[in-house]
Scaffold this motif. Sequence first.
Motif, PDB file in Angstrom:
ATOM      1  N   UNK A  43      -2.890 -19.793  21.145  1.00  0.00           N
ATOM      2  CA  UNK A  43      -2.777 -20.012  22.589  1.00  0.00           C
ATOM      3  C   UNK A  43      -1.333 -19.985  23.029  1.00  0.00           C
ATOM      4  N   UNK A  44      -1.143 -19.528  24.264  1.00  0.00           N
ATOM      5  CA  UNK A  44       0.154 -19.650  24.931  1.00  0.00           C
ATOM      6  C   UNK A  44       0.156 -20.973  25.682  1.00  0.00           C
ATOM      7  N   UNK A  45       1.284 -21.642  25.698  1.00  0.00           N
ATOM      8  CA  UNK A  45       1.417 -22.889  26.439  1.00  0.00           C
ATOM      9  C   UNK A  45       1.299 -22.599  27.936  1.00  0.00           C
ATOM     10  N   UNK A  46       0.487 -23.362  28.621  1.00  0.00           N
ATOM     11  CA  UNK A  46       0.327 -23.181  30.067  1.00  0.00           C
ATOM     12  C   UNK A  46       0.763 -24.401  30.866  1.00  0.00           C
ATOM     13  N   UNK A  47       1.007 -25.504  30.189  1.00  0.00           N
ATOM     14  CA  UNK A  47       1.428 -26.727  30.873  1.00  0.00           C
ATOM     15  C   UNK A  47       2.796 -27.164  30.361  1.00  0.00           C
ATOM     16  N   UNK A  48       3.621 -27.642  31.242  1.00  0.00           N
ATOM     17  CA  UNK A  48       4.922 -28.206  30.892  1.00  0.00           C
ATOM     18  C   UNK A  48       5.770 -27.249  30.049  1.00  0.00           C
ATOM     19  N   UNK A  49       6.031 -26.041  30.545  1.00  0.00           N
ATOM     20  CA  UNK A  49       6.746 -25.033  29.745  1.00  0.00           C
ATOM     21  C   UNK A  49       8.159 -25.436  29.338  1.00  0.00           C
ATOM     22  N   UNK A  50       8.794 -26.316  30.074  1.00  0.00           N
ATOM     23  CA  UNK A  50      10.147 -26.715  29.696  1.00  0.00           C
ATOM     24  C   UNK A  50      10.168 -27.775  28.606  1.00  0.00           C
ATOM     25  N   UNK A  51       9.046 -28.444  28.387  1.00  0.00           N
ATOM     26  CA  UNK A  51       9.005 -29.525  27.410  1.00  0.00           C
ATOM     27  C   UNK A  51       8.240 -29.169  26.138  1.00  0.00           C
ATOM     28  N   UNK A  52       7.293 -28.238  26.220  1.00  0.00           N
ATOM     29  CA  UNK A  52       6.413 -27.944  25.091  1.00  0.00           C
ATOM     30  C   UNK A  52       6.832 -26.672  24.365  1.00  0.00           C
ATOM     31  N   UNK A  53       6.255 -26.503  23.190  1.00  0.00           N
ATOM     32  CA  UNK A  53       6.418 -25.250  22.459  1.00  0.00           C
ATOM     33  C   UNK A  53       5.713 -24.150  23.249  1.00  0.00           C
ATOM     34  N   UNK A  54       6.094 -22.904  23.011  1.00  0.00           N
ATOM     35  CA  UNK A  54       5.599 -21.793  23.834  1.00  0.00           C
ATOM     36  C   UNK A  54       4.267 -21.229  23.379  1.00  0.00           C
ATOM     37  N   UNK A  55       4.008 -21.270  22.091  1.00  0.00           N
ATOM     38  CA  UNK A  55       2.751 -20.729  21.561  1.00  0.00           C
ATOM     39  C   UNK A  55       2.354 -21.525  20.336  1.00  0.00           C
ATOM     40  N   UNK A  56       1.050 -21.543  20.072  1.00  0.00           N
ATOM     41  CA  UNK A  56       0.542 -22.266  18.914  1.00  0.00           C
ATOM     42  C   UNK A  56      -0.583 -21.486  18.250  1.00  0.00           C
ATOM     43  N   UNK A  57      -0.796 -21.799  16.986  1.00  0.00           N
ATOM     44  CA  UNK A  57      -1.843 -21.171  16.195  1.00  0.00           C
ATOM     45  C   UNK A  57      -2.494 -22.226  15.323  1.00  0.00           C
ATOM     46  N   UNK A  58      -3.806 -22.221  15.278  1.00  0.00           N
ATOM     47  CA  UNK A  58      -4.561 -23.008  14.301  1.00  0.00           C
ATOM     48  C   UNK A  58      -5.542 -22.046  13.650  1.00  0.00           C
ATOM     49  N   UNK A  59      -5.473 -21.933  12.338  1.00  0.00           N
ATOM     50  CA  UNK A  59      -6.348 -21.001  11.622  1.00  0.00           C
ATOM     51  C   UNK A  59      -6.891 -21.692  10.370  1.00  0.00           C
ATOM     52  N   UNK A  60      -8.182 -21.518  10.131  1.00  0.00           N
ATOM     53  CA  UNK A  60      -8.859 -22.164   9.011  1.00  0.00           C
ATOM     54  C   UNK A  60      -9.182 -21.160   7.911  1.00  0.00           C
TER      55      UNK A  60
END
Length: 97
Positions: A43-60
């Motif tokens: 996912x791309x970050x959609x909330x609080x772009x100045x405080x959060x990381x920009x993208x995340x991945x979770x894979x099993x």
Amino acid sequence: RHVVMWKLATSDAAERSAQASEIARRLNALQGVVPQIIAIDARANTLFPDANWDATLAVDFASTDDLAAYQVHPAHEEVVAFMRPLVGSRAAVDFEV
């Protein structure tokens, strides 16, 4: 489970958002291509772009061997090559579910 977060290098908010969305799209497209993936959610970050990381991945994966095979799969390596020049920082954690 393999979880990764990225801060992108660009300071331009619109460019960062577009890059994060493209990274998520490319990572999610690995489902069905990399046979070791059980589930993937990028996912791309959609909330609080100045405080959060920009993208995340979770894979099993079923095993650490499957995670290792994913890391060197040509389709994954292609996504990594796309991402490498865009990324400023990366954080990751791996754990058993």
